[in-house]
Design an enzyme around this catalytic site. Structure first.
Site, PDB file in Angstrom:
ATOM      1  N   LYS A 102      17.794-100.277  17.984  1.00 50.34           N
ATOM      2  CA  LYS A 102      17.883 -99.563  19.263  1.00 50.34           C
ATOM      3  C   LYS A 102      19.185 -99.852  19.993  1.00 50.34           C
ATOM      4  CE  LYS A 102      13.038 -98.737  20.326  1.00 50.34           C
ATOM      5  NZ  LYS A 102      11.975 -98.805  21.359  1.00 50.34           N
ATOM      6  N   LYS A 135      12.610 -87.050  10.744  1.00 49.73           N
ATOM      7  CA  LYS A 135      11.319 -87.339  11.342  1.00 49.73           C
ATOM      8  C   LYS A 135      11.087 -86.439  12.558  1.00 49.73           C
ATOM      9  CE  LYS A 135       8.629 -91.381  12.787  1.00 49.73           C
ATOM     10  NZ  LYS A 135       8.664 -92.846  13.023  1.00 49.73           N
ATOM     11  N   LYS A 186      10.620 -86.134  19.642  1.00 49.88           N
ATOM     12  CA  LYS A 186      10.724 -85.455  20.940  1.00 49.88           C
ATOM     13  C   LYS A 186      12.176 -85.308  21.370  1.00 49.88           C
ATOM     14  CE  LYS A 186       9.450 -89.956  22.721  1.00 49.88           C
ATOM     15  NZ  LYS A 186       8.276 -90.722  23.069  1.00 49.88           N
TER      16      LYS A 186
END
Length: 341
Positions: free
Chosen positions: A111, A194, A197
């Site tokens: 991240k 994948k 959103k």
């Protein structure tokens, strides 16, 4: 009865991958466990969240829980920030866990990327908060996917070290609840990516809040290829789809995998049924199935979205019930550490 804890971050619209990977399992587990399901809004703000969207997103996840079939009378549903003991226990665990454990966390590295010096301190100590979520309720089991196994191991290590350091068994060591391979749900526009959103086109995903017509339109527009559907001969000896085979026709196997997951059927059964058919016929079957399974959920989420007072009531009630469990555990931990109470 044994107890489970799990949660979902309120970071935007939930989609089919969230449902098949987590929320559907939450519904099934509530009959066999004392279930505590959290909307983990404290975890969400470890990266920037638009303040005006955090509360609506929290209600949206709650609506998805309810629409999917989680019963707020049977299970506890609440948002994390309403129960202060989560943050308080996280601090205690920050003082028990070791820097070396945190440095090994691959999710922080993924991240933060190349800019880890600019990442929030909260993102770095995220595992301690997750340990507080789990251990604060003395959860015996935690449903985990591949991306959370390392965080659960951190929680287990924290429980063991706390109990050893303070010479008392305050926290049970939680066991992973492995639910089998989750459906790998990929983008409807690009079967190599994948479902997410964050992808630009809304047609790339089926949102849980989509109505029946929207679901049908998205499936009709989903990327396919010109070949006929394969048969069960592509599977390995265990009935699984080999990874190298999946990447030969990613769009094809994505849609077949979605069908198998929604129908709760094996790859073998689905490939046997549709072998040799074209995508036009198959998409008709997939559309009917998806609308049957997901359409009522979208309708119920729309109803709940128009009744935020009901959602807030359920979250407040869940927070009261959660607090009644976690607060004595926090006090027990503080007493073990020698705090004056």
């Amino acid at each position: 009865m044994q107890r489970i804890f799990s949660g979902v971050q309120p970071t935007g619209a939930l989609h089919l991958g969230n449902y098949l990977g987590a929320i559907r399992n939450f519904v099934r587990l509530q009959d066999d466990f004392e279930a505590i399901y959290c909307v983990v809004d404290l975890h969400a703000v470890t990266v920037w969240q638009e303040p005006a969207q955090l509360a609506p997103n929290t209600r949206e996840v709650t609506a998805a829980y309810l629409a999917a079939g989680i019963d707020p009378r049977q299970s506890i549903i609440f948002n994390q920030s309403r129960v202060p003991a989560h943050a308080e226990l996280a601090w205690l665990f920050n003082c028990v866990a070791r820097i070396g454990w945190l440095n090994r966390m691959t999710q922080f590295k993924e991240k933060a990327g190349k800019h880890k010096e600019k990442a929030s301190a909260g993102l770095y100590v995220y595992p301690a908060l997750m340990a507080a979520d789990i251990l604060g309720y003395k959860a015996t089991h935690v449903p985990v996917g591949e991306d959370q196994k390392q965080h659960l191991e951190f929680a287990r290590n924290t429980a063991e070290k706390f109990n050893y350091d303070y010479d008392r068994e305050v926290f049970p060591v939680p066991e992973p609840l492995i639910l089998g391979a989750a459906a790998r749900v990929m983008s409807l526009r690009d079967g190599t990516k994948k479902m997410s959103k964050s992808e630009g086109s809304d047609n790339a995903r089926i949102n849980l809040a989509d109505d029946a017509d929207t679901i049908a339109n998205k499936i009709r527009r989903a990327t396919t290829d010109p070949e006929a559907l394969p048969g069960p001969a592509v599977l390995d000896a265990d009935g699984n789809l080999p990874t190298e085979t999946r990447w030969e026709r990613p769009a094809c196997y994505n849609l077949l995998g979605i069908y198998a997951a929604l129908a709760d059927e094996s790859w073998h059964a689905v490939l046997t049924r549709f072998e040799g058919q074209g995508f036009a016929d198959f998409k008709t079957h997939l559309t009917e199935l998806a609308v049957e399974k997901l359409g009522p959920m979208g309708a119920e989420m729309a109803r709940l979205r128009n009744d935020p007072t009901e959602i807030d009531r359920i979250l407040a009630d869940g927070a009261d019930r959660a607090n009644a469990i976690i607060e004595p555990v926090k006090q027990e931990a503080m007493e073990a550490m020698g705090f004056l109470n």
